[in-house]
Design a protein around this motif. Structure first.
Motif, PDB file in Angstrom:
ATOM      1  N   ASP A  19       0.898  -0.976  -0.188  1.00  0.00           N
ATOM      2  CA  ASP A  19       0.176   0.056  -0.049  1.00  0.00           C
ATOM      3  C   ASP A  19       0.690   1.262   0.033  1.00  0.00           C
ATOM      4  N   TRP A  20       1.424   1.554  -1.100  1.00  0.00           N
ATOM      5  CA  TRP A  20       2.402   2.677  -1.383  1.00  0.00           C
ATOM      6  C   TRP A  20       1.696   3.837  -1.109  1.00  0.00           C
ATOM      7  N   ASP A  21       0.380   4.080  -1.400  1.00  0.00           N
ATOM      8  CA  ASP A  21      -0.225   5.302  -1.136  1.00  0.00           C
ATOM      9  C   ASP A  21      -0.370   5.477   0.366  1.00  0.00           C
ATOM     10  N   LYS A  22      -0.811   4.734   0.998  1.00  0.00           N
ATOM     11  CA  LYS A  22      -0.649   5.092   2.458  1.00  0.00           C
ATOM     12  C   LYS A  22       0.607   5.381   2.968  1.00  0.00           C
ATOM     13  N   ARG A  40       3.099   6.986   1.169  1.00  0.00           N
ATOM     14  CA  ARG A  40       3.363   8.411   0.815  1.00  0.00           C
ATOM     15  C   ARG A  40       2.298   9.316   1.572  1.00  0.00           C
ATOM     16  N   ALA A  41       1.404   9.040   2.023  1.00  0.00           N
ATOM     17  CA  ALA A  41       0.404   9.883   2.577  1.00  0.00           C
ATOM     18  C   ALA A  41       0.848  10.143   4.064  1.00  0.00           C
ATOM     19  N   ARG A  46       4.074  12.473   3.773  1.00  0.00           N
ATOM     20  CA  ARG A  46       3.314  13.950   3.509  1.00  0.00           C
ATOM     21  C   ARG A  46       3.197  14.511   4.889  1.00  0.00           C
ATOM     22  N   ILE A  58       7.785  12.244  -3.864  1.00  0.00           N
ATOM     23  CA  ILE A  58       6.520  12.493  -2.955  1.00  0.00           C
ATOM     24  C   ILE A  58       6.279  14.032  -2.747  1.00  0.00           C
ATOM     25  N   GLU A  86       5.525  16.142  -6.347  1.00  0.00           N
ATOM     26  CA  GLU A  86       4.389  15.728  -7.146  1.00  0.00           C
ATOM     27  C   GLU A  86       3.337  16.749  -6.689  1.00  0.00           C
ATOM     28  N   PRO A 123      -3.229  16.242  -4.587  1.00  0.00           N
ATOM     29  CA  PRO A 123      -4.524  15.886  -5.227  1.00  0.00           C
ATOM     30  C   PRO A 123      -5.337  17.102  -5.031  1.00  0.00           C
TER      31      PRO A 123
END
Length: 285
Positions: free
Chosen positions: A229-232, A234-235, A238, A276, A279, A282
């Motif tokens: 779960d790379w999105d988790k 990265r979040a 951040r 990270i 970019e 969102p």
């Protein structure tokens, strides 16, 4: 037949329900490369089995997370199980752990249940003190408070496998047979750890209750899936902020994020960290 199964059953003439769990490869994957001391494996394995019983018994599909926090040598046990019977778990303890009961190893503490159902806006949580000497005792106490039905748990776990037998007395049991619950408890108490771990559920039930009418339901397979779960990740980075993350990068040469529950490690180099934070964020609609 799968070696990782949950099998529900009903003692038809007695109005007593139950389930058998037997874990092999799934359990070994959960503890792979963790190097837990044997007493920790035992407690965590017994808790995994019990969490499967609770998840399967939910009236609507959902996700259950149990945490046992203690003041003893074993400070934390966490088991997470969802409606697919996808099982994940972790433990925290010191390195030098001696044999003992759950009470000795955990000390004073509490059992925390988090229940997440699709119908809920946020997870529901329940907290109860640790009562009893073993994991089975702790959860029997919890079930007596939450379901108000007499329940018994017989559990076993080694580094090779974990298993258990769950029994619950339904409201009409005394009407069907006043001595039924007592008789079944005594029969179940004869089970050995080796029988729990090595016998298939139908063979175990035949061994324990040869004179009873046992209705066995279709078995469910227990799984252990931990997709990346790379999105988790990265979040989470951040949220820490670029300055703090880059200070870790400067000091260690890479940023390592450990997901203990999934037994997975994420390693990010300088280019990955830059991507990270460079970019575009969102867009909110």
């Amino acid at each position: 037949m799968s070696l990782d199964v949950l099998q529900r059953f009903l003692l038809d003439d007695l109005d007593i329900r139950g389930a058998v769990v037997r874990l092999g490869p799934v359990w070994r994957r959960i503890i792979a490369d963790r190097h837990y001391p044997e007493p920790v494996n035992r407690l965590l394995g017994e808790m995994c089995v019990t969490s499967l019983f609770v998840t399967e018994a939910l009236k609507q599909p959902g996700r259950v997370t149990f945490q046992v926090r203690g003041t003893g040598p074993v400070s934390l046990l966490v088991v997470d199980c969802d409606e697919r019977l996808n099982l994940r778990a972790l433990a925290q303890s010191g390195d030098d752990i001696e044999q003992g009961t759950a009470r000795t190893l955990l000390g004073d503490g509490q059992l925390v249940l988090s229940l997440d159902l699709p119908s809920m806006r946020q997870p529901w949580q329940s907290v109860v003190p640790l009562e009893g000497e073993g994991i089975g005792d702790i959860f029997e106490h919890y079930l007596s408070l939450s379901e108000q039905l007499p329940s018994r748990l017989f559990l076993a776990a080694t580094a090779e496998g974990a298993a258990g037998l769950f029994l619950q007395k339904l409201p009409a049991a005394d009407t069907r047979d006043p001595d039924g619950w007592n008789r079944v408890e005594q029969l179940a108490a004869t089970v050995t750890d080796d029988e729990l771990i090595s016998l298939a559920p139908d063979a175990l039930l035949s061994r324990l209750f040869p004179e009873e009418v046992v209705r066995i339901f279709d078995a469910r397979t227990v799984i252990h899936e931990t997709p990346e779960d790379w999105d988790k990740v990265r979040a989470m980075l951040r949220s820490l902020g670029r300055e703090e993350v880059e200070s870790v990068l400067q000091e260690q040469g890479a940023v390592i994020v450990r997901d203990d529950l999934a037994n997975r490690e994420y390693r990010l180099d300088r280019d990955a960290i830059a991507a990270i934070f460079d970019e575009a964020p969102p867009t909110l609609h």
